[in-house]
Design a protein around this motif. Structure first.
Motif, PDB file in Angstrom:
ATOM      1  N   PHE A 135       0.684  27.877 -59.061  1.00 60.34           N
ATOM      2  CA  PHE A 135       0.582  29.275 -59.605  1.00 60.34           C
ATOM      3  C   PHE A 135       1.562  30.388 -59.077  1.00 60.34           C
ATOM      4  O   PHE A 135       0.795  31.294 -58.802  1.00 60.34           O
ATOM      5  N   VAL A 137       4.020  33.250 -59.044  1.00 54.86           N
ATOM      6  CA  VAL A 137       4.590  34.229 -60.174  1.00 54.86           C
ATOM      7  C   VAL A 137       6.048  33.803 -60.208  1.00 54.86           C
ATOM      8  O   VAL A 137       6.924  33.503 -61.184  1.00 54.86           O
ATOM      9  N   ASN A 139       7.464  30.777 -59.641  1.00 55.67           N
ATOM     10  CA  ASN A 139       7.734  30.000 -60.534  1.00 55.67           C
ATOM     11  C   ASN A 139       7.426  29.429 -61.240  1.00 55.67           C
ATOM     12  O   ASN A 139       7.998  29.126 -62.652  1.00 55.67           O
ATOM     13  N   GLU A 140       6.413  30.776 -61.971  1.00 52.34           N
ATOM     14  CA  GLU A 140       6.566  31.063 -63.574  1.00 52.34           C
ATOM     15  C   GLU A 140       7.889  31.778 -64.541  1.00 52.34           C
ATOM     16  O   GLU A 140       7.536  31.211 -65.067  1.00 52.34           O
ATOM     17  N   THR A 143      10.321  28.991 -64.464  1.00 49.11           N
ATOM     18  CA  THR A 143       8.861  27.214 -65.780  1.00 49.11           C
ATOM     19  C   THR A 143       9.962  28.265 -67.266  1.00 49.11           C
ATOM     20  O   THR A 143      10.620  27.470 -68.031  1.00 49.11           O
ATOM     21  N   PRO A 149       9.861  23.961 -61.324  1.00 43.76           N
ATOM     22  CA  PRO A 149       9.576  24.853 -60.276  1.00 43.76           C
ATOM     23  C   PRO A 149       9.898  24.051 -58.539  1.00 43.76           C
ATOM     24  O   PRO A 149       9.941  23.319 -58.676  1.00 43.76           O
TER      25      PRO A 149
END
Length: 296
Positions: A135, A137, A139-140, A143, A149
């Motif tokens: 979760f 940021v 990797n967010e 993505t 990720p």
């Protein structure tokens, strides 16, 4: 009369400096001497009493075959070279941008200095959450742009680079602050004369600003190099030296030897060797910089 006055001045100068010199010896020289002596001994603890056993130079001989020590030195050199270079470049250009701003300069200074004001434990917690595989940021964002990720702190290919990014974010304000102070202390008449002569911005930067700032740049670089070699909290909080030995730095290795393995004498030998390596590196950097400055 003049000779007596000069002798009196020297006497009182020595008297006033004596407390500072005594404090320096007490807090710096004596611990270094004890550390050096400890590196030639093993220490056993029994009933709350320490017993020193002489080992000669065996600890230093063992260092030559210690793969973990060698890896930690290489990781520390790589970490220091990339992190300090990035911080110096970013700090310099942020200082240039800040000096060119007319309004809101105080706000920019405050914002740029915020990272260095944060305690290490808070920085570790923030970046560990940001680097989280599930979760975080980062990797967010990865993505969202269509990339895969990554386990930034758990992958040996990315772990050291991830810590370098954190260190650059944390310590760039230190370089920025010293560079800014140096830039603002430069004489205005030199730059005005260059502008009247028709010199461009980049010519002024290369031929005037950088040479005048060279002493400050050197001091900043040496300070940051020393601090980079002592990096510990970021590694301890984010990766614990892993995965494997990919983020094993010398301070963390010494910590293991002293406090985890209770090999106090061997840890002292590591500390002394690291101290000598840092001293040699700093002397080499200063000598090289002065030689280049004299030739130019």
């Amino acid at each position: 009369m003049g000779r007596a006055a000069a002798a009196s001045d020297r006497f009182w100068r020595n008297v006033t400096l004596a407390p500072a010199l005594a404090l320096f010896v007490l807090l710096t020289a004596l611990p270094l001497i004890e550390l050096a002596l400890l590196s030639f001994h093993d220490v056993d603890w029994a009933g709350g009493v320490s017993t020193w056993r002489s080992t000669g130079i065996s600890h230093y001989v063992a260092l030559a075959g210690d793969n973990l020590f060698r890896v930690s030195i290489l990781n520390t050199l790589l970490f220091s070279a990339i992190a300090v270079t990035g911080e110096m470049v970013l700090g310099f250009f942020l200082a240039l941008l800040t000096t060119s701003v007319g309004r809101g300069r105080t706000i920019y200074r405050t914002v740029f200095l915020l990272p260095i004001l944060m305690p290490g434990i808070i920085i570790g917690a923030i970046w560990k959450l940001m680097y989280s595989f599930d979760f975080g940021v980062i990797n967010e964002i990865v993505t969202l742009v269509g990339l895969t990720p990554r386990d930034w702190l758990g992958d040996s290919h990315f772990a050291l680079a991830s810590i370098i990014v954190v260190d650059i974010w944390h310590w760039t304000p230190f370089c920025f602050l010293l560079m800014l102070a140096s830039l603002e202390s430069l004489p205005d008449d030199v730059f005005e004369a260059a502008e009247i002569d028709g010199a461009s911005y980049w010519q002024i930067l290369r031929a005037i600003t950088l040479p005048l700032m060279l002493p400050s740049i050197l001091v900043t670089f040496v300070f940051r190099l020393i601090l980079a070699f002592k990096v510990f909290d970021e590694v301890y909080l984010l990766t614990g030296g892993g995965p494997g030995t990919s983020t094993e730095v010398i301070s963390f290795t010494i910590y293991r030897r002293f406090f985890t393995e209770d090999r106090v004498g061997y840890g002292a030998a590591m500390s002394v060797t690291t101290f000598v390596l840092i001293a040699i590196l700093i002397v080499a950097v200063i000598a090289l910089t002065r030689r280049r400055a004299s030739t130019s």
